[in-house]
Design an enzyme around this catalytic site. Structure first.
Site, PDB file in Angstrom:
ATOM      1  N   CYS A   1       0.863  -1.524  -0.026  1.00  0.00           N
ATOM      2  CA  CYS A   1      -0.187   0.044   0.142  1.00  0.00           C
ATOM      3  C   CYS A   1       0.959   1.292  -0.003  1.00  0.00           C
ATOM      4  O   CYS A   1       1.722   1.323  -0.888  1.00  0.00           O
ATOM      5  CB  CYS A   1      -0.913  -0.109   1.325  1.00  0.00           C
ATOM      6  SG  CYS A   1      -2.259   1.180   1.023  1.00  0.00           S
TER       7      CYS A   1
ATOM      8  N   GLU B   1      -3.020  -8.884   3.415  1.00  0.00           N
ATOM      9  CA  GLU B   1      -3.351  -9.257   4.557  1.00  0.00           C
ATOM     10  C   GLU B   1      -5.028  -9.307   4.943  1.00  0.00           C
ATOM     11  O   GLU B   1      -5.545  -9.887   5.661  1.00  0.00           O
ATOM     12  CB  GLU B   1      -2.827  -8.545   5.718  1.00  0.00           C
ATOM     13  CG  GLU B   1      -3.247  -7.470   6.019  1.00  0.00           C
ATOM     14  CD  GLU B   1      -3.030  -6.162   5.084  1.00  0.00           C
ATOM     15  OE1 GLU B   1      -3.246  -4.939   5.303  1.00  0.00           O
ATOM     16  OE2 GLU B   1      -2.021  -6.446   4.091  1.00  0.00           O
TER      17      GLU B   1
ATOM     18  N   HIS C   1      -4.021  -4.697  -0.251  1.00  0.00           N
ATOM     19  CA  HIS C   1      -3.598  -5.240   1.220  1.00  0.00           C
ATOM     20  C   HIS C   1      -3.679  -6.959   1.035  1.00  0.00           C
ATOM     21  O   HIS C   1      -4.828  -7.353   1.401  1.00  0.00           O
ATOM     22  CB  HIS C   1      -4.579  -4.751   2.192  1.00  0.00           C
ATOM     23  CG  HIS C   1      -4.469  -3.432   2.413  1.00  0.00           C
ATOM     24  ND1 HIS C   1      -3.394  -2.810   3.385  1.00  0.00           N
ATOM     25  CD2 HIS C   1      -5.095  -2.227   1.996  1.00  0.00           C
ATOM     26  CE1 HIS C   1      -3.455  -1.682   3.339  1.00  0.00           C
ATOM     27  NE2 HIS C   1      -4.404  -1.140   2.578  1.00  0.00           N
TER      28      HIS C   1
END
Length: 212
Positions: A81, A192, A190
């Site tokens: 990011c 995650e 992202h």
């Protein structure tokens, strides 16, 4: 057991990244601002959220601009990011901010008049979107082309070297969703927060030897 350093400069969603890395068995995951620990790590992750001016101010205050240049040369390195955006030459956010300069290109604002097929698009670009795999890369292993990942960003990357663009996104315009050069890999999305495909990318990163 290998160690993965998640660089802490006060501007990242560090715990969610660390938990995702632990979930995929990446090894000993350390959230750290200790340059010695970062230098000794087998792999390095460079997350980031927030305003790029604030991020770069902290990165420079801590001396992490030179540290990132150093450690990303000789081991697997992943920018996420704003951590990805900080690796570019410059961002036009906040009136213009010089960044670390590992990838040539600019970080630009999507704009207030972004449209797609006559429909006004909201900024930030927030939610799930497809990523086109521009070239084969070890971090795309077992991830289908056009897999969907989770994005949250108002600024996009206009890469100067198209050979470094390994993933492309589209939101009113085309943008670099993933960049790679040697042992460096960086993503605008992202991983995650991207469920199965995001975890697969992190698992691939944990197994990657840094060659490409």
């Amino acid at each position: 057991m290998q160690t993965v350093a998640v660089i802490d400069y006060g501007m990242g969603n560090l715990h969610s990244v660390a938990k995702a890395l632990e979930h995929v068995g990446a090894g000993r995951v350390l959230i750290t601002s200790d340059a010695k620990v970062i230098r000794e790590a087998d792999r390095v992750v460079f997350p980031g959220v927030g305003a790029i001016r604030d991020c770069m101010a902290e990165i420079r205050r801590l001396g992490f601009d030179s540290l990132v240049r150093e450690v990303s040369q000789d081991r697997p390195f992943l920018g996420i990011c704003v951590g990805m955006q900080a690796l570019l030459d410059r961002s036009e956010e906040s009136g213009g901010v010089d960044c670390i300069g590992l990838f040539p290109g600019q970080v630009k604002f999507f704009g207030k008049n972004l449209h797609e097929e006559g429909e006004h698009l909201k900024v930030p670009h927030m939610g799930w979107n497809q990523v086109t795999q521009a070239v084969d890369h070890p971090l795309w292993h077992d991830i289908p082309d056009l897999a969907r990942f989770y994005f949250v960003h108002s600024f996009y990357i206009d890469a100067a070297n198209q050979r470094q663009v390994v993933g492309r996104g589209h939101y009113g315009l085309d943008f670099a969703a993933a960049l790679a050069d040697g042992s460096r890999f960086a993503v605008q999305f992202h991983p995650e927060k991207s469920h199965t495909h995001g975890l697969q990318l992190l698992q691939n990163f944990a197994a990657w030897d840094g060659r490409w």
